[in-house]
Each structure stands twice: as structure tokens, then as C-alpha cells.
Motif scaffolding. Structure first.
Motif, mmCIF file in Angstrom:
data_model
loop_
_atom_site.group_PDB
_atom_site.id
_atom_site.type_symbol
_atom_site.label_atom_id
_atom_site.label_comp_id
_atom_site.label_asym_id
_atom_site.label_seq_id
_atom_site.Cartn_x
_atom_site.Cartn_y
_atom_site.Cartn_z
ATOM 1 N N CYS A 3 3.336 -76.348 50.867
ATOM 2 C CA CYS A 3 3.916 -77.645 51.240
ATOM 3 C C CYS A 3 4.713 -77.575 52.545
ATOM 4 O O CYS A 3 4.602 -78.460 53.387
ATOM 5 C CB CYS A 3 4.819 -78.163 50.121
ATOM 6 S SG CYS A 3 3.931 -79.136 48.907
ATOM 7 N N HIS A 29 -4.931 -79.990 51.645
ATOM 8 C CA HIS A 29 -3.660 -79.938 50.920
ATOM 9 C C HIS A 29 -3.196 -81.339 50.519
ATOM 10 O O HIS A 29 -2.787 -81.555 49.377
ATOM 11 C CB HIS A 29 -2.580 -79.263 51.776
ATOM 12 C CG HIS A 29 -1.246 -79.237 51.107
ATOM 13 N ND1 HIS A 29 -0.842 -78.213 50.261
ATOM 14 C CD2 HIS A 29 -0.227 -80.137 51.124
ATOM 15 C CE1 HIS A 29 0.356 -78.482 49.804
ATOM 16 N NE2 HIS A 29 0.765 -79.649 50.318
ATOM 17 N N CYS A 33 -1.859 -83.035 46.873
ATOM 18 C CA CYS A 33 -0.396 -82.932 46.752
ATOM 19 C C CYS A 33 0.253 -84.296 46.960
ATOM 20 O O CYS A 33 0.240 -84.849 48.065
ATOM 21 C CB CYS A 33 0.151 -81.922 47.769
ATOM 22 S SG CYS A 33 1.951 -81.857 47.791
ATOM 23 N N CYS A 36 3.201 -84.474 49.632
ATOM 24 C CA CYS A 36 2.769 -84.497 51.039
ATOM 25 C C CYS A 36 2.066 -85.807 51.389
ATOM 26 O O CYS A 36 2.123 -86.253 52.538
ATOM 27 C CB CYS A 36 1.885 -83.285 51.343
ATOM 28 S SG CYS A 36 2.869 -81.774 51.537
HETATM 29 ZN ZN LIG Z 1 2.431 -80.551 49.609
#
Ligand SMILES: [Zn+2]
Lengths: 170, 202
Positions: A3, A29, A33, A36
Motif C-alpha cells: 500500500c 494493486h 485494495c 488505495c
Molecule cells: Zn493499497
């Protein structure tokens, strides 16, 4: 990708300025996530908000205001010199130089001819007045002789002028 | 400059050509450059310094500098890069000069119950409501950009309002593209924290 790594890259990712490999990793990612994803949307939103600070317009007449400043900051003879240089440049660019030489020659020739003409007239008038005075002052021979000398000198000058003019024209 | 004049890559920049034409005595080329860049530089300086009045003076100063540099001008970059570098340096000098006596920004930043809201209270329509929100957003944006460190501020303004590429920002600020990436990354993060604080954004 972790992250904290993704977070650093997302602002640049949004500008499309990441390398292919980095961009692929960030994209991967974000897809998995939520934190994010939220970060990306917040960055997008705040970046878009900046558009609310609108442009201002320049105060009108900024070009002429600039030239005034330039002329105030430079001594007048520099400005004059530059303007004369520019005028000459324009002349050169238009290839009008032969025309201007012709005009100058014509002007000078006519000035000479006019001067010549007036001098002839003056001489004639002087001669005429001398005739009258000769009658009136026949006794004063010396004066008459002086007038003769003046008269001759004037005619000599005229002859010289005419000769000068001839040599100019050839 | 390693390039002889005939292979100088910047000669393909039409604005560099205009500058060279002015060097050759063509005043109209200078005015063309002014018309193209004056409004943009004015806004760049305005956003960087926060004062419209100061921006007008400094933009004139930028062009005085361009004018007096013209006799010795040799293209070593795109014209845009050169002129923005001048504008950035002039603005920075002015900000440093005012460090002890800070500049007064144009308008006070509006608070939540600022003058705009009070003024509109009795004539509230959806339109006025929207306008009020825009004014508040604008004020918040100004405050946020003004709070950024100088370098981040320059990079953000060039990117967001002048549409510069990272490479162009690097050339104008005399730094690598890598440094620009880090600068913009931090700048954008700071702006996000100011403009969408945690909690107000779901
Ligand atoms: Zn993340």
C-alpha cells in the motif's frame, strides 16, 4: 506491491507518467485494495477542484503599456537611433534605394537651377538700377566703377555655378 | 551550446523563430509573443504569488527582461521553457523580498459563514446556492495552493493550469523528471489532505 508503495505512485499514475511496468503494478494493486481505491478517488477529486480557481484577464492595453515602459527606461537617443535604423531597414527591404537616390538628385538639381535663376535676375536688376544711377550720379565715377566690379563678380559666380552644374549632370 | 546554429533543434520551435525575427528588428514578432504568452504568464504568476496586482507588474517585468535579453539571445531551449523560467525566478525574488513583510493576498479566504453566505441568505435560489459553493471551493483551492512549499506550488500550477508535461516542468525548474515526479506526488497528496479531509469524503 504494498500500500505505501502504491500510495506514492498513484498521483503520478493519474497523470499517465509512470513507466509501463510500474503502471501495471499500481493498476493491479488498486483493483484489489479498497483503501488505495479511496485514495485514488480523493486525489482525482481534489485535482479536479483546482479548476474552480478561474483565470484572470490581463488589464487591457498591456502591449502599449509595455512599449511606454520600454521608452521610459531607455534614453531618447537610443530609441531615436533604433527607429531610424528600422526606417532604413524598411527602405532597404523594399529595394526603394534607387528611387530615393533619383529623388535626391532631382531635388538638388532643381535647387541649383533655382538659385542660378535668382542670381541671374538679381544681376539683371542690379545692371538695370546701375543704368539709372549712372544717369543720376554721373559725377561719381568711383561709385560707378565699384558697381561695375560688383556686377562683374556676380556674373563670374553665376558662370561658376553653371559650370558646377554641368559637371554634376555629366 | 554544443549545436552549431544550423542543427540547433530549438529552431523548429515557432516561438524561438519569432524571438529571432525580433532580434532582427521585427517589432511585430515581439508583440505576437506577447499576445500569446502575456495572459498565460500573468495567470501563472498570479497563482504563484496570490496577488493579481503584483502579477500584472511582474508579467511586464518578464517581458522587459525578454526584450533586453533579445540582442544576445541564442536559443538554448524552447521559448516557453525560457520565458516560464524567467517568470518563476522573478516571482521567487519578489516573494523573498516580501518575506519580512508578507504580501497581502487579493481577497481574504472565505470561511464557512463568510461574507458570501450572509449576502446570499435572503435571495437563496439553487443557482445562488451553487455559485456560493463554487466561490467557497475557489477560496479553499487558493488557500491550499498557497500553503504548498514553493517548489511544489510551481510544479502543481504548471501541471494543473498550464498543462505542462513532466519533462517541460523539469526543464523549466531545472530538475530531472524523477524529481518532478516526487514533487508532484507530494504536492498532490498535500492538496488532497487540505481539500478532501478525512471524513468529508465518503
Ligand atoms: Zn493499497
Amino acid at each position: 506491491m504494498r500500500c505505501d508503495q502504491a500510495k506514492k505512485l498513484i498521483p503520478v499514475y493519474l497523470d499517465g507518467e509512470l513507466g509501463q511496468e510500474e503502471a501495471r503494478l499500481v493498476k493491479g494493486h488498486i483493483a484489489s485494495c479498497a483503501a488505495c481505491q479511496k485514495e485514488l478517488h480523493a486525489l482525482e477529486r481534489s485535482w479536479k477542484m483546482l479548476g474552480e480557481w478561474k483565470n484572470i484577464d490581463p488589464a487591457p492595453g498591456y502591449v502599449s503599456r509595455f512599449w511606454t515602459k520600454v521608452s521610459l527606461e531607455r534614453p531618447w537617443y537610443e530609441t531615436l537611433g533604433q527607429e531610424m535604423g528600422e526606417a532604413l531597414d524598411r527602405l532597404r527591404r523594399r529595394r526603394l534605394a534607387p528611387v530615393y537616390v533619383m529623388v535626391c538628385v532631382l531635388l538638388m538639381t532643381s535647387i541649383f537651377s533655382l538659385r542660378n535663376y535668382w542670381q541671374m535676375r538679381e544681376a539683371q536688376e542690379l545692371a538695370a538700377s546701375l543704368d539709372q544711377e549712372e544717369l543720376e550720379m554721373a559725377a561719381d565715377v568711383e561709385l560707378a566703377e565699384n558697381f561695375d566690379i560688383i556686377q562683374e563678380m556676380d556674373f563670374l559666380e553665376d558662370l561658376e555655378v553653371i559650370e558646377d552644374l554641368d559637371s554634376l549632370e555629366t | 551550446m554544443p549545436f552549431p546554429d544550423n542543427t540547433n533543434p530549438y529552431l523548429s520551435d515557432p516561438d524561438v523563430r519569432l524571438m529571432l525575427d525580433f532580434q532582427g528588428g521585427d517589432k511585430a514578432s515581439f508583440e505576437a509573443l506577447m499576445r500569446k504568452y502575456y495572459p498565460r504568464l500573468l495567470n501563472f504568476i498570479y497563482r504563484f504569488t496570490g496577488s493579481a496586482e503584483l502579477a500584472e507588474d511582474l508579467t511586464q517585468e518578464v517581458f522587459l527582461k525578454v526584450y533586453s535579453a533579445s540582442t544576445a539571445y541564442r536559443p538554448k531551449s524552447k521559448f516557453q521553457t525560457w520565458v516560464y523560467t524567467i517568470a518563476k525566478n522573478i516571482s521567487l525574488n519578489e516573494l523573498r523580498r516580501h518575506k519580512k513583510t508578507p504580501l497581502s493576498l487579493d481577497e481574504p479566504f472565505l470561511s464557512e459563514d463568510g461574507p458570501v453566505q450572509r449576502q446570499l441568505e435572503d435571495t437563496q435560489t439553487p443557482r445562488a446556492d451553487e455559485q456560493m459553493l463554487r466561490d467557497e471551493t475557489s477560496a479553499a483551492v487558493r488557500a491550499a495552493i498557497n500553503s504548498l512549499p514553493e517548489n511544489q506550488r510551481v510544479a502543481v500550477i504548471l501541471r494543473r493550469y498550464e498543462q505542462f508535461s513532466y519533462e517541460e516542468i523539469g526543464q523549466t525548474m531545472q530538475m530531472s523528471v524523477k524529481a518532478v515526479k516526487s514533487l508532484l506526488s507530494r504536492g498532490k497528496e498535500n492538496l488532497k489532505n487540505k481539500l478532501t479531509p478525512a471524513g468529508t469524503f465518503e
